[in-house]
Motif scaffolding. Structure first.
Motif, mmCIF file in Angstrom:
data_model
loop_
_atom_site.group_PDB
_atom_site.id
_atom_site.type_symbol
_atom_site.label_atom_id
_atom_site.label_comp_id
_atom_site.label_asym_id
_atom_site.label_seq_id
_atom_site.Cartn_x
_atom_site.Cartn_y
_atom_site.Cartn_z
ATOM 1 N N VAL A 169 0.851 -1.184 0.000
ATOM 2 C CA VAL A 169 0.000 0.000 0.000
ATOM 3 C C VAL A 169 0.889 1.237 0.000
ATOM 4 C CG1 VAL A 169 -1.767 1.303 1.247
ATOM 5 C CG2 VAL A 169 -1.836 -1.204 1.235
ATOM 6 N N ASP A 170 0.589 2.167 -0.910
ATOM 7 C CA ASP A 170 1.298 3.444 -0.920
ATOM 8 C C ASP A 170 0.727 4.359 0.155
ATOM 9 O OD1 ASP A 170 2.818 2.670 -3.062
ATOM 10 O OD2 ASP A 170 1.810 3.948 -4.529
ATOM 11 N N ALA A 171 1.603 4.967 0.924
ATOM 12 C CA ALA A 171 1.174 6.012 1.853
ATOM 13 C C ALA A 171 1.210 7.345 1.110
ATOM 14 C CB ALA A 171 2.096 6.058 3.064
ATOM 15 N N PRO A 172 0.415 8.336 1.523
ATOM 16 C CA PRO A 172 0.471 9.651 0.879
ATOM 17 C C PRO A 172 1.888 10.212 0.794
ATOM 18 C CG PRO A 172 -1.451 9.526 2.281
ATOM 19 C CD PRO A 172 -0.663 8.261 2.524
ATOM 20 N N LEU A 173 2.723 9.909 1.780
ATOM 21 C CA LEU A 173 4.099 10.390 1.812
ATOM 22 C C LEU A 173 4.892 9.954 0.581
ATOM 23 C CD1 LEU A 173 6.351 11.818 3.438
ATOM 24 C CD2 LEU A 173 6.755 9.637 4.621
ATOM 25 N N HIS A 174 4.442 8.922 -0.104
ATOM 26 C CA HIS A 174 5.163 8.414 -1.274
ATOM 27 C C HIS A 174 5.314 9.490 -2.354
ATOM 28 C CE1 HIS A 174 6.813 5.632 -4.052
ATOM 29 N NE2 HIS A 174 5.701 5.303 -4.692
ATOM 30 N N PHE A 175 4.279 10.308 -2.556
ATOM 31 C CA PHE A 175 4.340 11.355 -3.585
ATOM 32 C C PHE A 175 3.990 12.749 -3.073
ATOM 33 C CE2 PHE A 175 4.703 7.916 -6.559
ATOM 34 C CZ PHE A 175 5.337 8.482 -7.671
ATOM 35 N N LEU A 176 3.576 12.846 -1.827
ATOM 36 C CA LEU A 176 3.219 14.144 -1.257
ATOM 37 C C LEU A 176 4.217 14.487 -0.158
ATOM 38 C CD1 LEU A 176 -0.637 13.554 -0.918
ATOM 39 C CD2 LEU A 176 0.605 14.511 -2.873
ATOM 40 N N ALA A 177 4.935 15.586 -0.320
ATOM 41 C CA ALA A 177 6.002 15.943 0.617
ATOM 42 C C ALA A 177 5.517 16.046 2.054
ATOM 43 C CB ALA A 177 6.656 17.255 0.184
ATOM 44 N N ASP A 178 4.283 16.507 2.235
ATOM 45 C CA ASP A 178 3.733 16.659 3.579
ATOM 46 C C ASP A 178 2.710 15.572 3.893
ATOM 47 O OD1 ASP A 178 1.815 17.473 1.816
ATOM 48 O OD2 ASP A 178 1.239 19.289 2.900
ATOM 49 N N GLY A 179 2.749 14.472 3.119
ATOM 50 C CA GLY A 179 1.790 13.391 3.306
ATOM 51 C C GLY A 179 2.069 12.565 4.544
ATOM 52 N N THR A 180 1.056 11.840 4.974
ATOM 53 C CA THR A 180 1.196 10.978 6.147
ATOM 54 C C THR A 180 1.915 9.676 5.781
ATOM 55 O OG1 THR A 180 -1.027 10.122 5.721
ATOM 56 C CG2 THR A 180 -0.808 11.895 7.332
ATOM 57 N N ASP A 181 2.455 9.012 6.791
ATOM 58 C CA ASP A 181 3.245 7.805 6.562
ATOM 59 C C ASP A 181 2.391 6.544 6.653
ATOM 60 O OD1 ASP A 181 2.798 7.364 9.262
ATOM 61 O OD2 ASP A 181 4.868 7.671 9.874
ATOM 62 N N ALA A 182 3.045 5.410 6.475
ATOM 63 C CA ALA A 182 2.335 4.128 6.445
ATOM 64 C C ALA A 182 1.670 3.784 7.775
ATOM 65 C CB ALA A 182 3.290 3.015 6.034
ATOM 66 N N ALA A 183 2.233 4.264 8.856
ATOM 67 C CA ALA A 183 1.651 3.967 10.165
ATOM 68 C C ALA A 183 0.316 4.676 10.367
ATOM 69 C CB ALA A 183 2.618 4.369 11.276
ATOM 70 N N GLN A 184 0.033 5.680 9.530
ATOM 71 C CA GLN A 184 -1.200 6.454 9.685
ATOM 72 C C GLN A 184 -2.228 6.153 8.595
ATOM 73 O OE1 GLN A 184 -0.334 10.735 10.885
ATOM 74 N NE2 GLN A 184 1.709 10.107 10.222
ATOM 75 N N LEU A 185 -2.012 5.100 7.830
ATOM 76 C CA LEU A 185 -2.975 4.729 6.792
ATOM 77 C C LEU A 185 -4.347 4.452 7.406
ATOM 78 C CD1 LEU A 185 -0.727 2.376 4.647
ATOM 79 C CD2 LEU A 185 -1.795 4.503 3.849
#
Length: 204
Positions: free
Chosen positions: A52-68
Motif C-alpha cells: 500500500v502506498d502512503a500519501p508520503l510516497h508522492f506528497l512531501a507533507d503526506g502521512t506515513d504508512a503507520a497512519q494509513l
C-alpha cells in the motif's frame, strides 16, 4: 464463502521497481547447523510485491504508512477486468456504477503472467490520469492494481492527494470480476512511504 488470497508471494530475487532496493532473503541461523531455531532476515523496498502506498510516497507533507486509514482498505470492493493495452482510461471506467466510498480493483493483462518471478517489465498496464481523476470525482476511497505501480506521478498525485488508498502488486491471476469483501492490512511502519500488505477477499 472461502477467502481468496490476493497477495503476491515475496521471494528472493523477485521483480522490483528498477530504482528500488532488490529483494534479498537469507537464513541467518539454521537448525541444520546446530542453532536452536531457524531465523531468517529480509531486505527489500517497502514497495515490494503487494503493498500500500502512503500519501508520503508522492506528497512531501503526506502521512506515513503507520497512519494509513484502514477503513478505506476493508469493505466491499468491485473487481473489474480491463482490456486496455497500456493505460486504463476514463472511457474504460466511466460506465462503472460507483458510489462515494467505493473500492475498485483492476485486473488487466498484467495478471496473465507470473510477473513477480520475471524481470521488471516497463510495459505494464497502468491507470491513466484521466481515469484517476474520474475515480476521484466518484468519491472512490481505494484503488488496487495488478502490477508494481498504479501509474505515473500524475496519477499517484491525483489519487493520493484525494486521500484515496492505493494498493499495488495484487495477485489477481485466478480472481473473477465481480463484487468482493476486501481485507487489506499493511504493516504499521513509522516514517515510511509505503508498506507490504496481506490482502484477502471473498465473493459477496
Amino acid at each position: 464463502m472461502d477467502w481468496l488470497d490476493f497477495t503476491t508471494t515475496i521471494t528472493d530475487g523477485m521483480a522490483y521497481w528498477p530504482d528500488n532496493a532488490p529483494v534479498h532473503i537469507k537464513r541467518t541461523l539454521s537448525m541444520a547447523d546446530g542453532a536452536a531455531a531457524n531465523v531468517s532476515e529480509i531486505s527489500m523496498s517497502v514497495h515490494t510485491g503487494t503493498h500500500v502506498d502512503a500519501p508520503l510516497h508522492f506528497l512531501a507533507d503526506g502521512t506515513d504508512a503507520a497512519q494509513l486509514d484502514l477503513s478505506k482498505l476493508m469493505g466491499p470492493a468491485l473487481l473489474v477486468a480491463v482490456n486496455s493495452e497500456k493505460f486504463i482510461s476514463r472511457a474504460d471506467v466511466e460506465h462503472l456504477q460507483l458510489k462515494p466510498g467505493s473500492r475498485v480493483l483492476f485486473k488487466t493483462r498484467n495478471s496473465a503472467r507470473e510477473w513477480s518471478t520475471e524481470p521488471f517489465n516497463p510495459d505494464f498496464v497502468r491507470v491513466g490520469a484521466d481515469a484517476a481523476a474520474w475515480l476521484q470525482e466518484q468519491g472512490v476511497v481505494c484503488v488496487g492494481v495488478d502490477y508494481l505501480s498504479v501509474g505515473d506521478a500524475q496519477a499517484h498525485n491525483i489519487l493520493l492527494g484525494a486521500g484515496i488508498s492505493v494498493i499495488e502488486g495484487l495477485a489477481l491471476q485466478h480472481a473473477e470480476p465481480g463484487e468482493y469483501e476486501l481485507l487489506c492490512l499493511p504493516l504499521k511502519i513509522k516514517g515510511v512511504d509505503g508498506a507490504p500488505a496481506r490482502v484477502l477477499a471473498r465473493r459477496r
